[in-house]
Design an enzyme around this catalytic site. Structure first.
Site, PDB file in Angstrom:
ATOM      1  N   CYS A   1       7.890  -2.182   9.817  1.00 53.85           N
ATOM      2  CA  CYS A   1       8.096  -3.617   9.991  1.00 53.85           C
ATOM      3  C   CYS A   1       9.297  -4.131   9.202  1.00 53.85           C
ATOM      4  CB  CYS A   1       6.837  -4.386   9.620  1.00 53.85           C
ATOM      5  SG  CYS A   1       6.303  -4.144   7.912  1.00 53.85           S
TER       6      CYS A   1
ATOM      7  N   HIS B   1       3.076  -7.293   5.487  1.00 48.89           N
ATOM      8  CA  HIS B   1       3.782  -7.334   6.772  1.00 48.89           C
ATOM      9  C   HIS B   1       5.031  -8.200   6.626  1.00 48.89           C
ATOM     10  CE1 HIS B   1       4.280  -6.955  11.056  1.00 48.89           C
ATOM     11  NE2 HIS B   1       4.349  -8.257  11.187  1.00 48.89           N
TER      12      HIS B   1
END
Length: 661
Positions: free
Chosen positions: A397, A536
């Protein structure tokens, strides 16, 4: 001698044997001699029986013992796993020598089965009837449910160890029934039972695999490759994790080395094999993206997105100076197109639902101390509102978010990831080790890490950077800033909370990462902005300044702020964000270092902000966004109806057109 005479002789010999065995035990030897003398005739009857079996129906399929797939009768190998066809059936009797050369004879019932199975018991030791392959007590593998032979130490399919044997049952009391030699009907019944057990075991194995999540997971992977959405739905309906990755021991079970790789998820496979419907279903179920289907511009125009990734990879060069690192040769900044504001309100809402990460947006904007869009002056007057783009929930990510913030596409080709791994060099280690020593010396519990400890930790960080899918940490963000040759501003939550809202610890990603090992003149002063929420990363991008149509004609009134976005360098309380990996001398003048590496300014409200320049869009990016917008324009046309709106009288003019118009 004729066949009728042979049969009469056999019957007489059998009757004589029974009469001789009736008086006492001494008749056993005579019976054995008679059985030996009649062996030829029984073998002859066996051959006649085998040749007289009725043919198997053409539409009868055989079930593979490995994967339980039903194959056609003429298939000698399984269509799915290429296992050989089992010989326990009609084929083993048809292969007996001379079976097809003898005349046919109608033999049915228990005697027929006995005669057909007799060739399998001729070579049994100690005169005992040999058990067939179906009656062997195999042990099922607890991992892949494959049934292995009793002497196998490991599973033949997945290599799992044999489970420990169950404790033996208590000995049963002796049966009062006197023992006797198994006759023809007894052997026939036992063989029929074993064949029935094979069918029931196959059905139980198939049912167990149907209820096994691991087996359904492997079938879902095959379903993505083959375009079978029902297998994926079955896996998701059974409670399977859509973000599950393939393990090394699962690749031999799939037996397709060119299609699968370690670490691949269903999303990876759907993107690789262009399964758009399956991809949309998976993306809507992955946590972190919110509810609903996600449609990034790269999904609407995959060919243009692939061309952008190739261009991005071609812009990576290798530095030949003291700092041996890969770097980007151009600076690009992505922003949402202003044409979104021209769409109807309902379509605009759909656009934002499908391209943004609503949950990450709420986490960054909510709470007592919001991380983004907390200044009304920067958000409203300077039109610098930040939007969190949806990003796949995977270990990649961080490079994906950086690629989205720069080019509008994810780093699916692993170009930035490979450059990040190459940047973990010795000069970067020296700066990181000095920073770690400074952080360790701070109160309340100061300590001094040793050089072997730092070397070992750096080796683990470098190994994680070179392994796709592995989680990345703070030094990787610092290395990525050197690859991009521009500052990275990470705006995120201070405390990482669990699913129940309980705080787990401090999030140390928040702050500013500068390419300190480069010359400032060779770097861009326009930063990229990333958001961090509970493990994230997301790309934080602005909206392109909306220009009314009159501005395309009268560009003299264009303001300077239309191509610049302002990113606050302070938190909601006015404190300067932490600047990572500075030396002691640099920490003495942190704001001076920030102004040297960034184009910073102070707004009228007293907010220290960095200018982010919105460069003109590259051609490929503009084409990709145009196709993406056309998708929603068609939706807007369908919602408005087939007839265009009527023009008012003020819009009509009878004057002829002029050159200026």
């Amino acid at each position: 001698m004729s066949e009728e005479a042979n049969q009469d002789a056999s019957k007489k010999a059998a009757s004589n044997c029974q009469e001789a065995a009736a008086p006492g035990a001494g008749a056993g030897a005579e019976c054995d001699v008679l059985d030996a003398s009649t062996n030829v005739s029984q073998t002859h009857v066996t051959q006649m029986t085998a040749s007289s079996e009725p043919p198997v129906a053409e539409n009868t399929k055989w079930i593979c013992e490995v994967c339980t797939y039903e194959n056609y009768p003429l298939s000698r190998k399984c269509t799915m796993c290429r296992s050989s066809k089992p010989l326990l059936g009609e084929d083993i009797f048809k292969l007996q020598d001379g079976a097809s050369a003898l005349p046919t004879q109608d033999v049915c019932g228990a005697e027929a089965v006995t005669e057909r199975l007799k060739p399998l018991r001729i070579s049994s030791p100690q005169g005992q009837p040999c058990e067939g392959a179906s009656s062997v007590n195999k042990w099922p593998c607890p991992t892949c449910t494959y049934e292995n032979w009793p002497k196998a130490v490991k599973c033949a399919m997945c290599g799992a160890a044999c489970p420990p044997p169950a404790p033996p049952p208590a000995p049963a009391p002796p049966s009062p029934t006197p023992s006797r030699t198994a006759g023809t009907n007894d052997i026939c019944n036992s063989q029929n039972l074993s064949l029935h057990d094979v069918d029931s075991n196959t059905r139980r194995t198939s049912k167990r695999r149907t209820n096994n999540v691991d087996w359904i997971w492997l079938q879902a992977c095959l379903g993505v490759v083959e375009g079978d959405e029902r297998r994926v739905e079955a896996y998701l309906a059974s409670g399977g994790d859509p973000a599950r990755a393939l393990a090394p021991h699962e690749l031999p079970l799939l037996d397709r080395a060119s299609a699968f790789d370690v670490g691949h998820t269903l999303v990876h496979l759907a993107i690789r094999f262009q399964r758009q419907e399956i991809l949309a279903n998976l993306l809507s179920r992955i946590s972190g993206g919110g509810s609903g289907i996600k449609r990034s511009p790269s999904y609407i125009a995959p060919d243009l997105a692939a061309a952008i990734r190739r261009h991005m990879a071609s812009c990576i060069r290798v530095n030949k100076g003291n700092f041996l690192s890969r770097y980007m040769t151009e600076f690009c900044t992505f922003s949402l197109p202003a044409e979104i504001m021209e769409l109807p309100g309902a379509v605009q809402q759909q656009v934002f639902d499908e391209v943004l990460d609503r949950e990450a947006q709420r986490a960054l904007e909510g709470g007592p101390r919001p991380a983004v869009n907390f200044s009304g002056e920067v958000t409203a007057r300077l039109r610098s509102r930040l939007f969190a783009l949806w990003n796949r929930s995977a270990g990649d990510c961080l490079p994906d978010a950086a690629a989205q913030a720069a080019y509008g596409v994810a780093d699916r080709g692993q170009a930035l990831r490979a450059a990040l791994a190459a940047a973990m060099a010795a000069p970067l280690y020296a700066r990181w080790a000095a920073w770690e020593r400074l952080q360790a010396a701070r109160p309340p519990a100061p300590y001094a890490p040793s050089e072997p400890q730092l070397r070992g930790e750096w080796a683990r960080l470098a190994a994680a950077a070179a392994r796709p899918g592995a989680a990345l940490r703070q030094p990787h963000v610092f290395a990525l800033a050197h690859v991009l040759r521009r500052p990275l501003l990470v705006l995120g939550v201070e405390l990482v909370a669990s699913h129940r809202g309980e705080p787990l610890g401090y999030a140390r990603f928040r702050g500013l990462y500068l390419p300190l090992l480069w010359d400032p003149d060779r770097c861009s002063k326009s930063p990229l902005c990333l958001g961090y929420t509970r493990g994230h990363f997301s790309a934080l991008v602005p909206m392109e300044p909306y220009r009314p149509r009159r501005d395309y004609i009268c560009r003299d009134d264009e303001e300077e702020t239309e191509n610049v976005t302002y990113l606050p360098l302070t938190d909601s309380e006015g404190k300067l964000l932490p600047v990572h990996y500075l030396t002691c001398e640099e920490m003495a003048d942190t704001e001076g270092v920030v102004r040297r590496w960034l184009s910073a300014c102070v707004t009228r409200g007293g907010v220290l902000a960095a200018r982010q320049t919105l460069h003109p869009r590259p051609l490929l990016q503009a084409q990709m966004l145009e196709e993406w917008l056309n998708h929603y324009r068609r939706l807007a046309q369908q919602s408005q109806g087939p007839f265009p709106p009527r023009l008012s009288g003020a819009d009509l003019s009878s004057d002829p057109d002029t050159d200026e118009e």
